[in-house]
Design a protein around this motif. Sequence first.
Motif, PDB file in Angstrom:
ATOM      1  N   SER A 111       0.834  -1.196   0.000  1.00  0.00           N
ATOM      2  CA  SER A 111       0.000   0.000   0.000  1.00  0.00           C
ATOM      3  C   SER A 111       0.873   1.251   0.000  1.00  0.00           C
ATOM      4  CB  SER A 111      -0.916   0.006   1.224  1.00  0.00           C
ATOM      5  OG  SER A 111      -0.153  -0.052   2.418  1.00  0.00           O
ATOM      6  N   PRO A 138      -5.385   6.739  -7.951  1.00  0.00           N
ATOM      7  CA  PRO A 138      -5.227   5.384  -7.403  1.00  0.00           C
ATOM      8  C   PRO A 138      -6.279   4.433  -7.985  1.00  0.00           C
ATOM      9  CG  PRO A 138      -5.204   7.044  -5.658  1.00  0.00           C
ATOM     10  CD  PRO A 138      -5.637   7.736  -6.896  1.00  0.00           C
ATOM     11  N   SER A 167      -6.424   1.249  -6.602  1.00  0.00           N
ATOM     12  CA  SER A 167      -6.525   0.221  -5.571  1.00  0.00           C
ATOM     13  C   SER A 167      -6.962   0.874  -4.262  1.00  0.00           C
ATOM     14  CB  SER A 167      -5.168  -0.467  -5.366  1.00  0.00           C
ATOM     15  OG  SER A 167      -5.159  -1.226  -4.171  1.00  0.00           O
ATOM     16  N   GLU A 168      -7.747   0.156  -3.464  1.00  0.00           N
ATOM     17  CA  GLU A 168      -8.182   0.674  -2.165  1.00  0.00           C
ATOM     18  C   GLU A 168      -7.033   0.766  -1.172  1.00  0.00           C
ATOM     19  OE1 GLU A 168     -11.469  -1.511  -0.668  1.00  0.00           O
ATOM     20  OE2 GLU A 168     -12.857  -0.818  -2.230  1.00  0.00           O
ATOM     21  N   ASP A 169      -5.875   0.227  -1.526  1.00  0.00           N
ATOM     22  CA  ASP A 169      -4.706   0.299  -0.643  1.00  0.00           C
ATOM     23  C   ASP A 169      -3.808   1.495  -0.956  1.00  0.00           C
ATOM     24  OD1 ASP A 169      -5.378  -2.021   0.747  1.00  0.00           O
ATOM     25  OD2 ASP A 169      -4.393  -3.297  -0.748  1.00  0.00           O
ATOM     26  N   ASP A 170      -4.120   2.207  -2.018  1.00  0.00           N
ATOM     27  CA  ASP A 170      -3.281   3.342  -2.427  1.00  0.00           C
ATOM     28  C   ASP A 170      -4.060   4.647  -2.285  1.00  0.00           C
ATOM     29  OD1 ASP A 170      -1.168   1.637  -3.108  1.00  0.00           O
ATOM     30  OD2 ASP A 170      -2.019   1.305  -5.107  1.00  0.00           O
ATOM     31  N   TRP A 171      -3.329   5.693  -1.883  1.00  0.00           N
ATOM     32  CA  TRP A 171      -3.966   6.977  -1.611  1.00  0.00           C
ATOM     33  C   TRP A 171      -3.149   8.116  -2.212  1.00  0.00           C
ATOM     34  CZ3 TRP A 171      -8.463   6.843   1.378  1.00  0.00           C
ATOM     35  CH2 TRP A 171      -8.713   5.634   2.045  1.00  0.00           C
ATOM     36  N   ARG A 223     -12.183  12.974   2.276  1.00  0.00           N
ATOM     37  CA  ARG A 223     -12.224  12.347   0.960  1.00  0.00           C
ATOM     38  C   ARG A 223     -12.843  13.287  -0.068  1.00  0.00           C
ATOM     39  NH1 ARG A 223     -12.224   6.387   0.982  1.00  0.00           N
ATOM     40  NH2 ARG A 223     -12.464   5.566   3.089  1.00  0.00           N
ATOM     41  N   HIS A 283     -13.497  11.022  -5.975  1.00  0.00           N
ATOM     42  CA  HIS A 283     -12.663   9.816  -5.977  1.00  0.00           C
ATOM     43  C   HIS A 283     -12.348   9.450  -4.533  1.00  0.00           C
ATOM     44  CE1 HIS A 283      -9.559   6.910  -6.800  1.00  0.00           C
ATOM     45  NE2 HIS A 283      -9.698   7.072  -8.115  1.00  0.00           N
ATOM     46  N   ARG A 284     -12.776   8.289  -4.094  1.00  0.00           N
ATOM     47  CA  ARG A 284     -12.692   7.922  -2.680  1.00  0.00           C
ATOM     48  C   ARG A 284     -11.269   7.724  -2.186  1.00  0.00           C
ATOM     49  NH1 ARG A 284     -16.615   6.613   0.408  1.00  0.00           N
ATOM     50  NH2 ARG A 284     -15.428   4.988   1.506  1.00  0.00           N
ATOM     51  N   GLN A 285     -10.334   7.493  -3.090  1.00  0.00           N
ATOM     52  CA  GLN A 285      -8.956   7.273  -2.656  1.00  0.00           C
ATOM     53  C   GLN A 285      -8.126   8.551  -2.744  1.00  0.00           C
ATOM     54  OE1 GLN A 285     -10.183   4.207  -1.412  1.00  0.00           O
ATOM     55  NE2 GLN A 285      -7.952   4.058  -1.321  1.00  0.00           N
ATOM     56  N   ILE A 305      -7.180   6.803   6.316  1.00  0.00           N
ATOM     57  CA  ILE A 305      -6.279   5.839   5.678  1.00  0.00           C
ATOM     58  C   ILE A 305      -6.126   4.579   6.521  1.00  0.00           C
ATOM     59  CG2 ILE A 305      -3.857   5.463   5.029  1.00  0.00           C
ATOM     60  CD1 ILE A 305      -3.820   8.475   4.233  1.00  0.00           C
TER      61      ILE A 305
END
Length: 380
Positions: free
Chosen positions: A2, A77, A79-83, A240, A244-246, A279
């Motif tokens: 992440s 991003p 992926s839900e692991d990237d911000w 947020r 875009h949620r990330q 996060i």
Amino acid sequence: MSSVHIIGGGVAGYTLARELVRHNYAGTITISDPQGLPYDRPPLSKTLQAEPFAPAAWYAEHGISLLPEMVEDLPLPDSEDDWVVLATGTTPALLQVPGAQHARTLHTAADAAALAQVLDSSMFGLQVLVIGAGLIGAEFASTAKMLGAQVTLVSNTEAPLASVLGQDLAQQLHADHAQRGIRTITGAVASIEAGHAVVDGERLDAELIVSAIGVQPETSLAAALGLGIDDGIVVDGEQRSPSHRQVLAIGDAARVQGARRAVHWEAAMQDAAQAAATIMNAAPVQRSVPWFWTDRHEMHVETVGEFSQAATTIIRRNRRGKIQTVFGLDHGGTLVAASMVDGGLMAKAVKRLIARGITPSIEQLEDPSVGPRELGRNER
């Protein structure tokens, strides 16, 4: 693995990195900022010096990558692991008059260093014209005067920062400039040339002209990413972007939907703490009562709460008859704000009272013998 990519190395960006380290974030952390090592902005107008938050070794120790770059676009991003976190801050508002390019601004460490060099290398009595008497303008005017300059300060009002400090104290603080040897003029700048400006028909000679008329949120990257913008980068309570949620936005560039945009140091830190919680999927951060400060002419001025909510004010004066503290009460008589000069523990006391919904009696608020420890005692 992440990742968190922070764009901006001001207090918001640095605080987010620090909070992630404190919470043992397992992914990679990157901070991109064209100025390199993150530093604190408030000292720039007070001392004309940049103060790094931490040495470069701290970032290396915690595996944080510092990229001295201007980011104009980047992939979102997937992926839900990237911000991606936008902590892009503000840019100076620019004068819209002929010759505005002759006025310098004070916003970055490079700006401060350049102004310090002019002041340090000039003869005593350098003619300095400061346009704008808000936070930055007043602080720089005070600093320039202490360094031996002959300073003229132009404002479009006789009570700059009245919405933050309250009308009465703001007016007194602005009038104090004259007592410190600074000439103050209330008027509008019509034009600027190298060596002088024209204000309401008067030519004002100056070897150094500095514009400090405010700031605007830096939203160019957000716009390039297609994020929602409305007086800042629009975010929800988790910081947020609804687009875009990330993608998160924090600090002076961000504005929570339904609220005014906060432009100050502590608010930026709380944004960063909330972003870290988002996060890390942790509990939301409890926001504290707003707090603001400024230093000028060896005076420390603080404000807690929101004077925009105040309907009436109670003034407490010192032995010389000068305003020491202004308390603001809303229409229902509830304490909602206070501003003070060299208030010591008073700011902390009032902050606690507002947070607890406690309003001292009018007699207590007016009485200078009632100290911060006694203020509001036995009130509910």
